[in-house]
Design a protein around this motif. Structure first.
Motif, PDB file in Angstrom:
ATOM      1  N   ARG A  19       0.830  -1.209   0.000  1.00  0.00           N
ATOM      2  CA  ARG A  19       0.000   0.000   0.000  1.00  0.00           C
ATOM      3  C   ARG A  19       0.858   1.250   0.000  1.00  0.00           C
ATOM      4  NH1 ARG A  19      -5.158  -0.869   2.331  1.00  0.00           N
ATOM      5  NH2 ARG A  19      -6.029  -2.648   1.219  1.00  0.00           N
ATOM      6  N   ALA A  20       2.025   1.177   0.665  1.00  0.00           N
ATOM      7  CA  ALA A  20       2.935   2.321   0.710  1.00  0.00           C
ATOM      8  C   ALA A  20       4.336   1.800   0.971  1.00  0.00           C
ATOM      9  CB  ALA A  20       2.532   3.303   1.801  1.00  0.00           C
ATOM     10  N   ASP A  21       5.305   2.394   0.293  1.00  0.00           N
ATOM     11  CA  ASP A  21       6.717   2.091   0.528  1.00  0.00           C
ATOM     12  C   ASP A  21       7.482   3.381   0.246  1.00  0.00           C
ATOM     13  OD1 ASP A  21       9.229   1.068   0.888  1.00  0.00           O
ATOM     14  OD2 ASP A  21       9.017  -0.562  -0.568  1.00  0.00           O
ATOM     15  N   VAL A  29       1.470  -2.895   4.083  1.00  0.00           N
ATOM     16  CA  VAL A  29       0.948  -3.981   3.259  1.00  0.00           C
ATOM     17  C   VAL A  29      -0.473  -4.304   3.705  1.00  0.00           C
ATOM     18  CG1 VAL A  29       3.218  -4.981   2.780  1.00  0.00           C
ATOM     19  CG2 VAL A  29       1.931  -5.755   4.787  1.00  0.00           C
ATOM     20  N   ALA A  30      -1.245  -4.934   2.821  1.00  0.00           N
ATOM     21  CA  ALA A  30      -2.619  -5.299   3.166  1.00  0.00           C
ATOM     22  C   ALA A  30      -3.113  -6.375   2.217  1.00  0.00           C
ATOM     23  CB  ALA A  30      -3.527  -4.087   3.082  1.00  0.00           C
ATOM     24  N   PRO A  31      -4.099  -7.141   2.655  1.00  0.00           N
ATOM     25  CA  PRO A  31      -4.727  -8.075   1.718  1.00  0.00           C
ATOM     26  C   PRO A  31      -5.356  -7.297   0.571  1.00  0.00           C
ATOM     27  CG  PRO A  31      -5.409  -8.532   3.982  1.00  0.00           C
ATOM     28  CD  PRO A  31      -4.684  -7.213   3.991  1.00  0.00           C
ATOM     29  N   PRO A  32      -5.379  -7.869  -0.618  1.00  0.00           N
ATOM     30  CA  PRO A  32      -6.021  -7.176  -1.745  1.00  0.00           C
ATOM     31  C   PRO A  32      -7.490  -6.884  -1.438  1.00  0.00           C
ATOM     32  CG  PRO A  32      -4.812  -9.110  -2.492  1.00  0.00           C
ATOM     33  CD  PRO A  32      -4.830  -9.163  -1.004  1.00  0.00           C
ATOM     34  N   GLY A  33      -7.972  -5.763  -1.934  1.00  0.00           N
ATOM     35  CA  GLY A  33      -9.389  -5.474  -1.813  1.00  0.00           C
ATOM     36  C   GLY A  33      -9.774  -4.390  -0.836  1.00  0.00           C
ATOM     37  N   GLY A  34      -8.830  -3.729  -0.228  1.00  0.00           N
ATOM     38  CA  GLY A  34      -9.184  -2.622   0.657  1.00  0.00           C
ATOM     39  C   GLY A  34      -9.106  -2.986   2.120  1.00  0.00           C
ATOM     40  N   GLY A  35      -9.515  -2.062   2.943  1.00  0.00           N
ATOM     41  CA  GLY A  35      -9.468  -2.250   4.389  1.00  0.00           C
ATOM     42  C   GLY A  35      -8.166  -1.728   4.965  1.00  0.00           C
ATOM     43  N   PRO A  36      -8.029  -1.818   6.288  1.00  0.00           N
ATOM     44  CA  PRO A  36      -6.825  -1.311   6.947  1.00  0.00           C
ATOM     45  C   PRO A  36      -5.563  -2.025   6.467  1.00  0.00           C
ATOM     46  CG  PRO A  36      -8.545  -1.770   8.552  1.00  0.00           C
ATOM     47  CD  PRO A  36      -8.999  -2.337   7.247  1.00  0.00           C
TER      48      PRO A  36
END
Length: 144
Positions: free
Chosen positions: A32-34, A47-54
């Motif tokens: 999500r950001a680096d 990092v996050a699971p695909p599809g949105g959310g925290p």
């Protein structure tokens, strides 16, 4: 009233690149950001699971000036022992997720096990952080 929601949670990690590899390649999450901030010697890595959310911020165990050398070493040891917190993940099918992640190299602490709240298993990331994976079912106090 204004809306407030969780944007990110954070894990201390021993090595951001090793953590990034684990979460993206073994868990299949997205970056999500680096962002590196050279002036601060700091890297904001989410990092996050695909599809949105925290997202999960993979934050290096801090040293000077935030923590002295002894405190930094103590925090690093606690994280390695799994005392840095727990991330609770939910899946639609715990057995299928267990098989898929095992095939990608995730080493689980236990097989999926029926609990009163659902089917549950756990694993750790390379730094030692606890991660629980649960298929939530209707609560049944008689389920073992």
């Amino acid at each position: 009233m204004t809306t407030i929601r969780i944007a990110n949670a954070q894990f201390w990690v021993h090595d951001q690149n090793e953590a990034l590899d684990f979460y993206t390649k073994k868990l299949g999450w997205e970056v999500r950001a680096d962002v590196s901030m050279e002036a601060w010697n700091f890297r904001w890595l989410c990092v996050a699971p695909p599809g949105g959310g925290p997202a999960l911020v993979l934050m290096p165990v801090p040293g000077q000036p935030m923590l002295d050398e002894t405190s930094s070493a103590q925090l690093s040891e606690l994280v390695a022992k799994g005392a840095g917190g727990t991330l609770f993940l939910e899946t639609d099918d715990c057995h299928a997720s267990y098989n898929e992640l095992s095939a990608r190299g995730v080493e689980f602490n236990d097989p999926p096990t029926a609990q009163p709240y659902g089917i549950d298993t756990s694993f750790r990331d390379p730094s030692g952080n606890n991660i629980r994976l649960t298929q939530v079912l209707e609560f049944d106090p008689n389920r073992h």
